[in-house]
Write an enzyme that holds these catalytic residues in place. Structure first.
Site, PDB file in Angstrom:
ATOM      1  N   TYR A 166      23.286  76.594   0.371  1.00 50.22           N
ATOM      2  CA  TYR A 166      22.855  76.011  -0.820  1.00 50.22           C
ATOM      3  C   TYR A 166      21.729  75.149  -0.659  1.00 50.22           C
ATOM      4  CZ  TYR A 166      22.838  72.547  -4.803  1.00 50.22           C
ATOM      5  OH  TYR A 166      22.600  71.856  -5.725  1.00 50.22           O
TER       6      TYR A 166
HETATM    7  P1  NAP Z   1      25.939  74.451 -14.361  1.00 52.71           P
HETATM    8  O1  NAP Z   1      26.687  73.735 -15.470  1.00 52.71           O
HETATM    9  O2  NAP Z   1      26.668  75.490 -13.508  1.00 52.71           O
HETATM   10  O3  NAP Z   1      24.978  75.163 -15.010  1.00 52.71           O
HETATM   11  C1  NAP Z   1      24.087  76.201 -14.398  1.00 52.71           C
HETATM   12  C2  NAP Z   1      23.331  77.152 -15.386  1.00 52.71           C
HETATM   13  O4  NAP Z   1      22.476  78.179 -14.675  1.00 52.71           O
HETATM   14  C3  NAP Z   1      24.300  78.077 -16.146  1.00 52.71           C
HETATM   15  O5  NAP Z   1      24.011  77.776 -17.496  1.00 52.71           O
HETATM   16  C4  NAP Z   1      24.090  79.472 -15.879  1.00 52.71           C
HETATM   17  O6  NAP Z   1      24.461  80.264 -16.737  1.00 52.71           O
HETATM   18  C5  NAP Z   1      22.899  79.220 -15.199  1.00 52.71           C
HETATM   19  N1  NAP Z   1      22.645  80.590 -14.251  1.00 52.71           N
HETATM   20  C6  NAP Z   1      23.395  81.114 -13.375  1.00 52.71           C
HETATM   21  N2  NAP Z   1      22.935  82.423 -13.122  1.00 52.71           N
HETATM   22  C7  NAP Z   1      21.827  82.598 -13.761  1.00 52.71           C
HETATM   23  C8  NAP Z   1      21.183  83.928 -13.933  1.00 52.71           C
HETATM   24  N3  NAP Z   1      21.210  84.818 -13.080  1.00 52.71           N
HETATM   25  N4  NAP Z   1      20.185  83.760 -14.785  1.00 52.71           N
HETATM   26  C9  NAP Z   1      20.169  82.683 -15.663  1.00 52.71           C
HETATM   27  N5  NAP Z   1      20.904  81.668 -15.808  1.00 52.71           N
HETATM   28  C10 NAP Z   1      21.825  81.588 -14.554  1.00 52.71           C
HETATM   29  O7  NAP Z   1      25.193  73.548 -13.408  1.00 52.71           O
HETATM   30  P2  NAP Z   1      24.852  71.891 -13.492  1.00 52.71           P
HETATM   31  O8  NAP Z   1      25.945  71.059 -13.164  1.00 52.71           O
HETATM   32  O9  NAP Z   1      24.116  71.611 -15.075  1.00 52.71           O
HETATM   33  O10 NAP Z   1      23.677  71.733 -12.418  1.00 52.71           O
HETATM   34  C11 NAP Z   1      22.389  71.904 -12.579  1.00 52.71           C
HETATM   35  C12 NAP Z   1      21.488  71.916 -11.600  1.00 52.71           C
HETATM   36  O11 NAP Z   1      21.914  70.830 -10.647  1.00 52.71           O
HETATM   37  C13 NAP Z   1      21.684  73.127 -10.701  1.00 52.71           C
HETATM   38  O12 NAP Z   1      20.418  73.644 -10.137  1.00 52.71           O
HETATM   39  C14 NAP Z   1      22.342  72.547  -9.371  1.00 52.71           C
HETATM   40  O13 NAP Z   1      22.202  73.087  -8.111  1.00 52.71           O
HETATM   41  C15 NAP Z   1      21.722  71.284  -9.168  1.00 52.71           C
HETATM   42  N6  NAP Z   1      22.772  70.153  -8.530  1.00 52.71           N
HETATM   43  C16 NAP Z   1      23.975  70.068  -8.601  1.00 52.71           C
HETATM   44  C17 NAP Z   1      24.767  68.964  -7.844  1.00 52.71           C
HETATM   45  C18 NAP Z   1      26.202  68.801  -7.875  1.00 52.71           C
HETATM   46  O14 NAP Z   1      26.729  67.871  -7.765  1.00 52.71           O
HETATM   47  N7  NAP Z   1      26.870  70.112  -8.628  1.00 52.71           N
HETATM   48  C19 NAP Z   1      24.003  68.133  -7.358  1.00 52.71           C
HETATM   49  C20 NAP Z   1      22.441  67.958  -7.374  1.00 52.71           C
HETATM   50  C21 NAP Z   1      21.808  68.971  -7.909  1.00 52.71           C
HETATM   51  P3  NAP Z   1      25.941  80.562 -17.723  1.00 52.71           P
HETATM   52  O15 NAP Z   1      26.011  79.281 -18.378  1.00 52.71           O
HETATM   53  O16 NAP Z   1      25.586  81.905 -18.507  1.00 52.71           O
HETATM   54  O17 NAP Z   1      26.857  80.566 -16.511  1.00 52.71           O
END
Ligand code: NAP
Length: 214
Positions: free
Chosen positions: A129
């Site tokens: 990741y």
């Molecule tokens: P999330 O709720 O999992 O949202 C991710 C979104 O990406 C979902 O809406 C999903 O669509 C979409 N997605 C996945 N595959 C796709 C595809 N093939 N085409 C188009 N859209 C797609 O994530 P979040 O919690 O809001 O996090 C957002 C960002 O923060 C991500 O980039 C993550 O890596 C980053 N981040 C996360 C953390 C952590 O602690 N988790 C820390 C730092 C940064 P669906 O709704 O249709 O599934």
């Protein structure tokens, strides 16, 4: 500014679409993966378009055409394997950068991850990741776009406080998704953070002041 949000149906994405729809300065086009997701966006009067990051650059271009800024906040999520991390978090991000360049959409905000820019700090448990984030960010840095790379700490679902800590290198910490979205919305017109990145964790400084201090 009309903002194209990639990952709009996600947790940060939904906060961001709401905030941009409520703002007087911006409007929003939410990129979703399935038509049935559009309903959730009607309450904010936000435009939606169906596209998939595993599709073509041309498909993303068609979806983003006419917008003036792009926010990439998509991710395959922790429940998928490293294959999807490569296809969505890395290649999907690079395809979106290519689409922005081809369309001349110069403003681009990338949601990366804290310390993804420092190999020695990558966590063993999620190395693929971090590698995906690192190389997607590298492609953005090499582009001609006016990018800002936001590197949030661990995301939590506490309500936003409107106060954060932002800086080029911060210690690991947590941050509310709502505060990440508010920081992105506030960063869109901040020219002094064009072509720069910053770490973002919870803190005591109002978001606009925190951005100015970077
Ligand atoms: P999330 O709720 O999992 O949202 C991710 C979104 O990406 C979902 O809406 C999903 O669509 C979409 N997605 C996945 N595959 C796709 C595809 N093939 N085409 C188009 N859209 C797609 O994530 P979040 O919690 O809001 O996090 C957002 C960002 O923060 C991500 O980039 C993550 O890596 C980053 N981040 C996360 C953390 C952590 O602690 N988790 C820390 C730092 C940064 P669906 O709704 O249709 O599934």
């Amino acid at each position: 500014m009309k903002v194209f949000v990639v990952g709009a149906n996600g947790q940060i994405g939904q906060h961001l679409v709401r905030l941009l729809s409520e703002s007087k300065e911006h409007s929003v086009r939410a990129m979703i993966r399935k038509e049935e997701q559009a309903k959730a966006f009607e309450q904010w009067g936000a435009e939606t378009v169906v596209a998939n990051l595993e599709g073509s650059v041309e498909g993303i271009m068609e979806a983003a055409n006419g917008c003036e800024a792009i926010v990439f906040t998509a991710g395959s999520g922790g429940h998928t394997g490293a294959d999807k991390t490569i296809l969505v978090d890395l290649d999907g991000a690079v395809k979106t950068i290519e689409a922005a360049e081809q369309l001349g959409i110069m403003r681009f905000i990338m949601v990366s991850s804290i310390h993804a820019n420092k190999r020695e700090k990558w966590s063993n448990a999620i190395k693929p990741y971090h590698a995906a984030k690192y190389y997607a960010d590298k492609a953005l840095i090499a582009s001609r776009l006016n990018y800002t790379i936001v590197r949030p700490g661990a995301l939590v679902n506490e309500p936003g406080t409107g106060k954060v800590s932002a800086g080029e290198e911060l210690a690991r910490g947590e941050i509310s998704r709502e505060d990440v979205a508010a920081t992105i919305a506030a960063a869109l017109n901040e020219e002094h953070i064009f072509k720069r990145g910053f770490d973002l964790v919870s803190g005591e400084t109002p978001i606009t002041d925190a951005l100015k201090s970077i």
